[in-house]
Design a protein around this motif. Structure first.
Motif, short mmCIF file in Angstrom:
data_model
loop_
_atom_site.label_atom_id
_atom_site.label_comp_id
_atom_site.label_asym_id
_atom_site.label_seq_id
_atom_site.Cartn_x
_atom_site.Cartn_y
_atom_site.Cartn_z
N ASP A 72 51.16 53.36 38.23
CA ASP A 72 51.09 51.08 38.36
C ASP A 72 52.08 50.35 37.15
O ASP A 72 52.06 51.48 36.25
CB ASP A 72 49.68 51.50 37.60
CG ASP A 72 49.30 49.97 37.73
OD1 ASP A 72 49.37 49.08 38.02
OD2 ASP A 72 47.88 49.31 36.88
N GLU A 121 52.31 42.95 33.98
CA GLU A 121 52.48 42.38 34.61
C GLU A 121 53.32 41.96 35.65
O GLU A 121 54.33 42.70 36.13
CB GLU A 121 52.59 40.32 33.58
CG GLU A 121 51.65 40.40 32.35
CD GLU A 121 50.38 40.29 33.58
OE1 GLU A 121 49.95 39.04 34.42
OE2 GLU A 121 49.25 40.45 32.51
N HIS A 129 44.04 48.67 30.12
CA HIS A 129 45.39 47.40 30.73
C HIS A 129 45.90 47.10 31.81
O HIS A 129 47.03 46.82 32.20
CB HIS A 129 46.44 47.55 29.86
CG HIS A 129 46.24 48.15 27.74
ND1 HIS A 129 46.00 47.10 27.24
CD2 HIS A 129 45.82 48.96 27.76
CE1 HIS A 129 45.26 47.40 26.35
NE2 HIS A 129 45.68 48.62 26.71
N SER A 130 45.11 48.52 33.13
CA SER A 130 45.40 48.38 34.12
C SER A 130 44.94 46.90 34.85
O SER A 130 43.98 47.36 34.96
CB SER A 130 45.66 49.21 34.52
OG SER A 130 45.39 49.09 36.42
N TRP A 131 45.66 45.96 36.33
CA TRP A 131 45.10 45.34 36.94
C TRP A 131 44.88 45.86 37.97
O TRP A 131 43.91 45.98 38.68
CB TRP A 131 46.08 43.67 37.47
CG TRP A 131 46.74 42.94 36.34
CD1 TRP A 131 47.69 43.28 35.50
CD2 TRP A 131 45.73 42.28 35.88
NE1 TRP A 131 47.66 42.25 34.43
CE2 TRP A 131 46.72 41.79 34.87
CE3 TRP A 131 44.15 41.80 36.38
CZ2 TRP A 131 45.61 39.91 34.70
CZ3 TRP A 131 43.68 40.35 35.35
CH2 TRP A 131 44.31 39.61 34.70
N THR A 132 45.61 46.83 38.27
CA THR A 132 45.09 47.97 39.58
C THR A 132 43.50 48.61 38.94
O THR A 132 42.66 48.89 39.77
CB THR A 132 46.22 49.17 39.80
OG1 THR A 132 47.04 48.08 40.22
CG2 THR A 132 45.74 49.74 40.70
N LYS A 190 41.16 47.95 37.41
CA LYS A 190 40.37 46.66 37.27
C LYS A 190 39.57 46.59 39.06
O LYS A 190 38.27 46.72 39.34
CB LYS A 190 40.82 45.29 37.00
CG LYS A 190 41.09 45.08 35.00
CD LYS A 190 40.78 43.88 34.66
CE LYS A 190 41.36 43.65 32.92
NZ LYS A 190 42.77 44.15 32.83
N TYR A 191 40.26 46.15 39.29
CA TYR A 191 40.14 46.16 41.48
C TYR A 191 39.90 47.69 41.61
O TYR A 191 38.45 47.46 42.40
CB TYR A 191 41.45 45.85 42.26
CG TYR A 191 41.38 44.57 41.85
CD1 TYR A 191 40.73 43.40 42.40
CD2 TYR A 191 42.61 43.48 40.61
CE1 TYR A 191 40.66 41.82 41.86
CE2 TYR A 191 42.63 42.54 40.61
CZ TYR A 191 41.47 41.88 41.05
OH TYR A 191 42.47 40.31 40.75
N LEU A 214 51.48 43.90 40.42
CA LEU A 214 52.13 43.19 40.55
C LEU A 214 52.92 43.24 41.43
O LEU A 214 54.17 43.77 41.20
CB LEU A 214 51.17 42.29 38.94
CG LEU A 214 50.25 42.14 39.01
CD1 LEU A 214 50.76 41.76 37.33
CD2 LEU A 214 49.23 41.38 39.57
#
Length: 195
Positions: free
Chosen positions: A61, A65, A87-90, A92-93, A176
């Protein structure tokens, strides 16, 4: 000759292969990718689709941002480890998908029974044991290491990242848009392979 006929192992590099695909086609793609891995090939996929990410053996990942705020290694690990990273957007999903009580996501439920059983069987497989060494020089010193080592990568948005990418596995690079995924895959891995 096909790779399996020659006994030659191949590294496949795919950039967002699910773009424009129907759910049934994504299920077929995952099945084909898993078959290639089972035959001993390595697959690196740049992907955002969590249905594919959750099936990976290893997830890289990038972020945290996009653009100038990207290009760092947020986390590398199994889908479950990425899902646990705050801290990972990936993550979270991915956590939302992996937390489904029945283990089958809404995407799978909306598709055919065939797809449901296919994805469930692929996801149910135990992830292989692979952990990046805490010693960043270990893979360089160990000629038997079954990984691709990247040290201090600085290209476009990448900011001095170092990581181990396991071979003979399905690896997904996610993050992202503008976080450095394609730079890592094509400007570093592919270009070095061609060199």
């Amino acid at each position: 000759l096909e790779p399996e006929e020659t006994g030659k192992k191949t590294l496949f590099l795919l950039d967002e292969p699910t773009t424009g695909l129907h759910f049934d086609d994504i299920a077929l793609l995952v099945k084909l990718l898993q078959r290639l891995v089972n035959e001993g090939h390595s697959i690196i996929v740049i992907e955002h689709n969590v249905e594919v990410v959750k099936c990976a053996d290893w997830v890289i990942d990038l972020g945290p941002e996009a653009g100038a705020r990207g290009g760092e290694l947020v986390i590398a690990g199994t889908p479950e480890e990425v899902a646990d990273c705050a801290h990972s957007w990936t993550g979270k999903y991915l956590a939302a998908v992996l937390a489904k009580s029945d283990g089958i996501t809404a995407v799978t439920r909306s598709a055919t029974t065939k797809m449901s059983s296919l994805l469930a069987s692929v996801v149910a497989e135990e992830p292989p044991e692979y952990r990046a060494s805490s010693d960043p020089q270990a893979a360089i010193r160990d000629p038997q290491s079954n990984s691709i080592s990247i040290r201090g990568a600085r290209e476009h948005n990448l900011k001095n990242i170092s990581l181990e990418i396991p071979r003979d596995r399905m690896v997904v690079i996610t993050g992202l848009s503008g976080s450095g995924k394609s730079t890592l895959a094509f400007d570093l891995l592919f270009a070095e392979g061609q060199r």
